[in-house]
Design a protein around this motif. Structure first.
Motif, short mmCIF file in Angstrom:
data_model
loop_
_atom_site.label_atom_id
_atom_site.label_comp_id
_atom_site.label_asym_id
_atom_site.label_seq_id
_atom_site.Cartn_x
_atom_site.Cartn_y
_atom_site.Cartn_z
N PHE A 159 0.85 -1.18 0.00
CA PHE A 159 0.00 0.00 0.00
C PHE A 159 0.89 1.24 0.00
CE2 PHE A 159 -2.34 -3.46 1.77
CZ PHE A 159 -3.67 -3.26 1.44
N GLU A 160 0.44 2.25 -0.69
CA GLU A 160 1.17 3.52 -0.69
C GLU A 160 0.21 4.63 -0.26
OE1 GLU A 160 4.11 6.27 -3.48
OE2 GLU A 160 2.65 4.94 -4.44
N LEU A 161 0.65 5.39 0.73
CA LEU A 161 -0.12 6.56 1.16
C LEU A 161 0.66 7.80 0.73
CD1 LEU A 161 -2.63 7.54 2.84
CD2 LEU A 161 -0.98 7.95 4.68
N VAL A 162 0.06 8.56 -0.18
CA VAL A 162 0.68 9.81 -0.64
C VAL A 162 -0.14 10.96 -0.07
CG1 VAL A 162 1.48 11.13 -2.62
CG2 VAL A 162 1.35 8.64 -2.77
N SER A 163 0.53 11.86 0.63
CA SER A 163 -0.13 13.02 1.24
C SER A 163 0.34 14.29 0.54
CB SER A 163 0.21 13.09 2.73
OG SER A 163 -0.24 11.91 3.40
N PHE A 164 -0.63 15.10 0.12
CA PHE A 164 -0.35 16.32 -0.64
C PHE A 164 -0.73 17.53 0.20
CE2 PHE A 164 -1.54 12.88 -3.45
CZ PHE A 164 -0.62 12.93 -4.49
N GLU A 200 -10.13 17.49 7.45
CA GLU A 200 -11.01 18.45 8.10
C GLU A 200 -10.33 19.03 9.33
OE1 GLU A 200 -14.78 20.50 8.75
OE2 GLU A 200 -13.85 19.51 7.03
N TYR A 201 -9.61 18.18 10.07
CA TYR A 201 -8.80 18.59 11.22
C TYR A 201 -7.41 18.00 11.05
CZ TYR A 201 -13.20 19.98 13.37
OH TYR A 201 -14.40 20.58 13.62
N GLY A 202 -6.43 18.69 11.61
CA GLY A 202 -5.04 18.33 11.38
C GLY A 202 -4.45 19.36 10.44
N GLN A 203 -3.49 18.95 9.62
CA GLN A 203 -2.90 19.87 8.65
C GLN A 203 -3.91 20.19 7.56
OE1 GLN A 203 0.60 21.15 8.66
NE2 GLN A 203 -0.71 22.52 7.49
N LEU A 204 -4.33 21.45 7.50
CA LEU A 204 -5.36 21.83 6.54
C LEU A 204 -4.80 21.90 5.13
CD1 LEU A 204 -7.31 24.59 8.53
CD2 LEU A 204 -7.78 22.13 8.33
N ASN A 205 -5.71 21.95 4.15
CA ASN A 205 -5.34 21.93 2.74
C ASN A 205 -4.49 20.71 2.39
OD1 ASN A 205 -6.47 24.61 1.98
ND2 ASN A 205 -4.96 25.33 3.47
N THR A 206 -4.79 19.61 3.07
CA THR A 206 -4.04 18.36 2.87
C THR A 206 -4.99 17.28 2.38
OG1 THR A 206 -2.44 18.92 4.59
CG2 THR A 206 -2.61 16.60 3.97
N VAL A 207 -4.58 16.59 1.35
CA VAL A 207 -5.34 15.47 0.81
C VAL A 207 -4.43 14.25 0.76
CG1 VAL A 207 -7.15 16.64 -0.49
CG2 VAL A 207 -4.88 16.45 -1.47
N HIS A 208 -5.04 13.07 0.88
CA HIS A 208 -4.30 11.82 0.92
C HIS A 208 -4.86 10.86 -0.13
CE1 HIS A 208 -3.00 13.14 4.98
NE2 HIS A 208 -4.28 13.47 5.13
#
Length: 260
Positions: A159-164, A200-208
């Motif tokens: 599995f690969e988790l890429v966070s932008f 929604e919470y945590g580092q904003l403007n972040t998608v995974h």
């Protein structure tokens, strides 16, 4: 997407009455209507959210932590649904990542209260696990509107988790280009997209983006092919214009992970 022409036109119209008002001393009345191009985008319609948790483990305790979790995780999953639990192989060291599903914030609050009062969980797992950790991090995220959660086509694989980390402005600014970049990979067979999440919470403007591959070598092969696909390159180039940074972690599912 933000309609730049509309924004500039509105700004020009606002400046003209303001200048006239400054000369006459009167306050102008404005007949301007809201510009639809400045809308913030589609609203989140589902209450279901996902808690993304990352634990960093003491290097000498990683094997012990995984063994303890394998033996005692059933005490925790008795309270709420675990989607997946992974051991990070590349991109971080001595780290695990897991995803929990909740139907509402009130449900999560009830679960956390119940877990804190569960004597078996506290004594058999929590009291032993906490000294093994160096830090914990969590984020609350929703699935992006165009994505549904999928499972791997088969057990095993990686599995690969890429966070932008995207530039501020939200999905109304970068949502379409981000979607195009991910779906161009998925539709072309350069990876199996299991889910795309927006914090929604945590580092904003972040998608995974959570991906699945048959193995690490297959992932490397497909990545090289994607770099030579003009359609993918064009989609990624447009998305990158809105990107500040990104990180990637290659992970293996733990034996007790529901998604594996």
């Amino acid at each position: 997407m933000l309609n730049l022409r509309c924004a500039l036109r509105s700004a020009a119209l606002l400046r003209a009455p303001a200048a006239a008002a400054a000369q006459s001393g009167a306050l102008p009345s404005s007949g301007l209507q809201p510009c639809a191009g400045l809308a913030i985008g589609p609203q989140q319609k589902q209450s279901t959210f996902y808690e993304l948790r990352t634990y960093n483990i003491r290097p000498d305790q990683t094997a012990a932590f995984l063994k303890l979790t394998n033996e005692k995780i059933h005490l925790r999953t008795a309270h709420s649904e675990l989607l997946g639990f992974w051991n990070v192989e590349y991109g971080a060291m001595n780290q695990v990542f897991h995803i929990w599903k909740y139907d509402s914030y009130s449900q999560r609050a009830g679960v956390r209260a119940a877990v804190a009062q569960d004597p078996s969980w506290v004594s058999d797992f929590l009291s032993k696990a906490i000294p093994m950790l160096t830090s914990q991090d969590n984020a609350v995220a929703y699935l992006v509107p165009w994505c549904t959660l999928r499972r791997p086509p088969q057990e095993g694989g990686v599995f690969e988790l890429v966070s932008f980390r995207m530039r501020p402005g939200g999905p109304a600014v970068w949502g379409h280009s981000f979607q195009a970049a991910l779906t161009s990979h998925d539709a072309s067979g350069y990876g199996k997209l299991l889910g795309a999440f927006h914090n929604e919470y945590g580092q904003l403007n972040t998608v995974h983006a959570l991906w699945w591959f048959e193995n690490a070598d297959k992932r490397a092969e497909l990545r090289q092919k994607a770099h030579n696909d003009a359609r993918v390159v064009a989609a990624v180039r447009e998305s990158v214009a809105h990107l500040d940074s990104q990180t990637a972690r290659l992970m293996y599912a733990c034996p007790f992970s529901p998604m594996k």
